[in-house]
Motif scaffolding. Structure first.
Motif, PDB file in Angstrom:
ATOM      1  N   PHE A 176       0.825  -1.202   0.000  1.00 21.61           N
ATOM      2  CA  PHE A 176       0.000   0.000   0.000  1.00 21.61           C
ATOM      3  C   PHE A 176       0.865   1.261   0.000  1.00 21.61           C
ATOM      4  CE2 PHE A 176      -1.839   3.355   2.669  1.00 21.61           C
ATOM      5  CZ  PHE A 176      -2.907   3.715   1.873  1.00 21.61           C
ATOM      6  N   PHE A 177       1.871   1.273   0.865  1.00 19.27           N
ATOM      7  CA  PHE A 177       2.743   2.451   0.926  1.00 19.27           C
ATOM      8  C   PHE A 177       3.469   2.656  -0.395  1.00 19.27           C
ATOM      9  CE2 PHE A 177       2.244   2.660   5.524  1.00 19.27           C
ATOM     10  CZ  PHE A 177       2.274   4.034   5.707  1.00 19.27           C
ATOM     11  N   LEU A 230       2.406   1.797  -3.403  1.00 20.34           N
ATOM     12  CA  LEU A 230       1.487   2.344  -4.396  1.00 20.34           C
ATOM     13  C   LEU A 230       1.041   3.755  -4.040  1.00 20.34           C
ATOM     14  CD1 LEU A 230      -0.728  -0.717  -5.356  1.00 20.34           C
ATOM     15  CD2 LEU A 230       1.019   0.418  -6.713  1.00 20.34           C
ATOM     16  N   LEU A 231       1.032   4.067  -2.738  1.00 21.26           N
ATOM     17  CA  LEU A 231       0.623   5.407  -2.316  1.00 21.26           C
ATOM     18  C   LEU A 231       1.639   6.453  -2.777  1.00 21.26           C
ATOM     19  CD1 LEU A 231      -1.379   7.090  -0.516  1.00 21.26           C
ATOM     20  CD2 LEU A 231       0.197   6.704   1.357  1.00 21.26           C
ATOM     21  N   LEU A 256       4.149   5.932  -5.120  1.00 25.87           N
ATOM     22  CA  LEU A 256       4.628   5.794  -6.488  1.00 25.87           C
ATOM     23  C   LEU A 256       4.167   6.954  -7.385  1.00 25.87           C
ATOM     24  CD1 LEU A 256       6.364   3.970  -8.189  1.00 25.87           C
ATOM     25  CD2 LEU A 256       4.367   2.598  -8.748  1.00 25.87           C
TER      26      LEU A 256
END
Lengths: 313, 329
Positions: free
Chosen positions: A60-61, A63-64, A66
């Protein structure tokens, strides 16, 4: 970034609420004793760290950040490409600072954010004080009205504001954006400050009045100084929110100048322009700086917490 | 606390004393009155106080009523209006726009919006729960830092974040390239210009609204409950589904509402991540107000969306009421 597993899952009594610690304190410590006693059983498998949850968190981090990373990285690209990073250059930044249209948008956004911040603070602080302290029917009505923008999608408030201005024959301009943003921001100020005011000890005010202060003086000399950190923090927050706001600004702005976020919207709709990466990076840096400032202001005044500012709790 | 609230010591109060004696308050509330401490906790026992609080409330309430409530009423009224031959909106009592809502084309868009928003809720819940769980229960002393790391970028400009996300999801963007390299995708796989692309945009845009209430609920939860579950020999999954999940149900419900509302009204995600086949009701509304210049129809669409959301909100409120009643029992 490491997620350290708690050795045993008993938490310290959280700093969240004062009420949390006192009545349940005894129960907590009993629980913690039991936690120690049964640790061996936990070791056998139930108390290992949740690998799945941690894996999801890491992903999640990734993709957050990126997308944000991509915008920042390619703002320094020497080429127009968004897939190949050629060379470090500041050409898109200099392009931005030479673009008069974008600069006038920046100026307008700053202006709108400043006016909306001041206006919504004045109205919102007063409203929050009244809402917490006043137990009349008007109070509950005002509380309901205040909640409306929070449970209405922004597009609806945007459309409604636009119709109102057009219906009153007002030409859409910087002024209409300011009016709409003030309306929208009052709710935020009120939500943030309400709990702070409720947490204040009213007896201090009463004491001031026992010492001869009028109600108004005790408000001005006792309550408002006590609220100052929260007021400053919400001011910064409102500034950042209004500066970044798109939907409301989109519906209430005129032709020229337009707020920066509206300008970005039309730019990214009609193909990619690398200047937007530079503008975006500057805006990211600005709002992140402001949010961090808003989070640290209560700490500067010796209070803990600040994160609850964002969740409104 | 007391020190903090009186930063300038006794000086201002002295000034108050000498300047205006304020006999009114003193006279109304003699110091020796019994049981006064109790009445103090209820703010504003004196008439003067109540009046001040009411006056403080009036400007904000008037402002909000004048701008917000009036404008919403205007939208509702215009939904029954028409356009004259020149395209100018006219008020009236005309049900054509309302009847037009039955148009299959609109119904399809509405259903798609509902579906996308619901799917967004589900995905947000599935992703946010583990994240909130890991941070709240296993974040240790990095808890606040990690939550801040999630919340702070969310306050950055929505468009810039969405734009960055669309670059990441683009056909030769980093995500698809990585997936292709790992063999999960081939050259024809697309994310942008598809329905899943729109949902991905919505999830990225609003997932924070799910994480915050879930995190708050998990933080507030009594961890000894989990231990009790384990002491009763419940496995991790069993404990999770029978203890942790029910205990945080309210947070999940709140998160769903907070995600669903903006997802339903969003038009940026469908524009950047979707094609013409994936438009949502927000795009229709935007189109009616800007390109189509049919404001009454746009107003009717807005009211339709609000009606759907209203039904959802009522359902949520009834549900939480029931939960509260159960909790009391």
């Amino acid at each position: 970034m490491t997620l350290r597993p708690a050795l045993h899952p008993v938490r310290r009594p959280g700093p969240r609420t004062a009420a949390d610690t006192s009545p349940r304190g005894a129960g907590r410590s009993a629980a913690s004793r039991q936690g120690h006693a049964s640790r061996t059983r936990h070791r056998r498998g139930t108390d290992r760290r949740p690998r799945f949850a941690i894996a999801v968190t890491v992903l999640f981090f990734l993709l957050l950040y990126l997308p944000i990373g991509v915008v920042v990285l390619f703002s320094f690209n020497s080429q127009k490409s968004l897939t190949v990073f050629e060379d470090f250059s500041l050409r898109w930044y200099s392009a931005f600072f030479r673009d008069d249209v974008l600069l006038s948008s920046l100026g307008m956004s700053l202006q709108v954010a400043l006016v909306a911040m001041v206006g919504s603070l004045i109205l919102g602080v007063a409203l929050a004080l009244g809402l917490v302290r006043c137990r009349s029917r008007l109070g509950s009505l005002a509380g309901l009205v205040m909640l409306v923008p929070l449970i209405t999608p922004e597009i609806v408030t945007g459309v409604a504001a636009m119709l109102l201005f057009k219906g009153m024959g007002i030409t859409l301009s910087t002024g209409t954006v300011m009016l709409a943003e003030i309306t929208f921001s009052i709710s935020y100020v009120t939500v943030i400050l309400r709990s702070r005011i409720a947490a204040l000890n009213p007896e201090v005010e009463e004491a001031a009045m026992d010492l001869g202060a009028t109600r108004w003086q005790s408000l001005r000399l006792v309550t408002l100084p006590a609220l100052l950190p929260s007021i400053l923090a919400s001011a910064v927050l409102i500034f950042a929110l209004v500066f970044d706001d798109f939907v409301l600004a989109y519906f209430t702005t005129g032709v020229e100048p337009q707020p920066l976020s509206v300008r970005i919207y039309s730019a990214i709709r009609f193909g990619v322009q690398p200047t937007i990466n530079a503008v975006g990076t500057l805006m990211l840096a600005g709002s992140v700086g402001l949010i961090v400032l808003a989070l640290t202001i209560p700490r500067l005044f010796g209070r803990r917490g600040g994160l609850d500012l964002l969740s409104g709790k | 606390m007391a020190q903090r609230t009186r930063p300038d010591g006794g000086k201002p109060l002295d000034r108050a004393d000498s300047g205006k004696p304020a006999p009114r308050t003193d006279g109304a509330e003699p110091l020796s009155r019994p049981g006064r401490g109790a009445s103090r906790s209820r703010p504003g026992p004196s008439a003067a106080g109540t009046r001040l609080w009411t006056w403080l409330m009036i400007p904000g309430t008037l402002w909000m009523t004048g701008f917000l409530i009036a404008s919403l009423v205007l939208v509702a009224a215009l939904a029954f209006g028409t356009t004259d031959p020149l395209g100018n909106p006219q008020f009236g009592l005309n049900f054509d726009n309302i009847a037009a809502m039955a148009d299959p084309a609109y119904r399809a868009v509405l259903l798609r919006s509902l579906g996308y928003a619901l799917l967004t809720c589900v995905i947000c819940l599935l992703v946010a729960y583990p994240v909130a769980y890991a941070i709240a229960l296993h974040g240790g002393r990095y808890k606040n830092l990690l939550i801040a790391a999630i919340v702070v970028p969310f306050f950055a400009n929505y468009l810039v974040r969405m734009y960055g996300w669309s670059v990441v999801l683009s056909d030769d963007g980093p995500l698809l390239r990585a997936l292709r390299a790992m063999g999960f995708a081939d050259g024809d796989t697309k994310i942008l210009q598809t329905g899943p692309g729109v949902v991905a945009g919505l999830v990225y845009g609003f997932i924070v609204f799910m994480i915050i209430p879930l995190y708050a609920a998990l933080e507030r939860m009594d961890v000894s409950l989990i231990e009790a579950g384990r002491d009763l020999y419940g496995g991790p999954l069993r404990t999770f589904f029978f203890v942790t999940l029910p205990a945080t149900r309210q947070g999940a419900a709140a998160g769903c509402v907070l995600v669903f509302l903006p997802a339903m009204g969003d038009f940026v995600s469908a524009q950047l991540m979707g094609g013409p086949d994936q438009i949502m009701i927000g795009n229709l509304i935007q189109d009616k107000f800007f390109q189509g210049q049919n404001w009454p129809l746009g107003s009717a669409l807005t009211m339709l969306m609000m009606a759907v959301l209203f039904v959802g909100m009522i359902g949520y409120l009834r549900r939480t009421r029931k939960d509260e009643a159960e909790a009391v029992r």
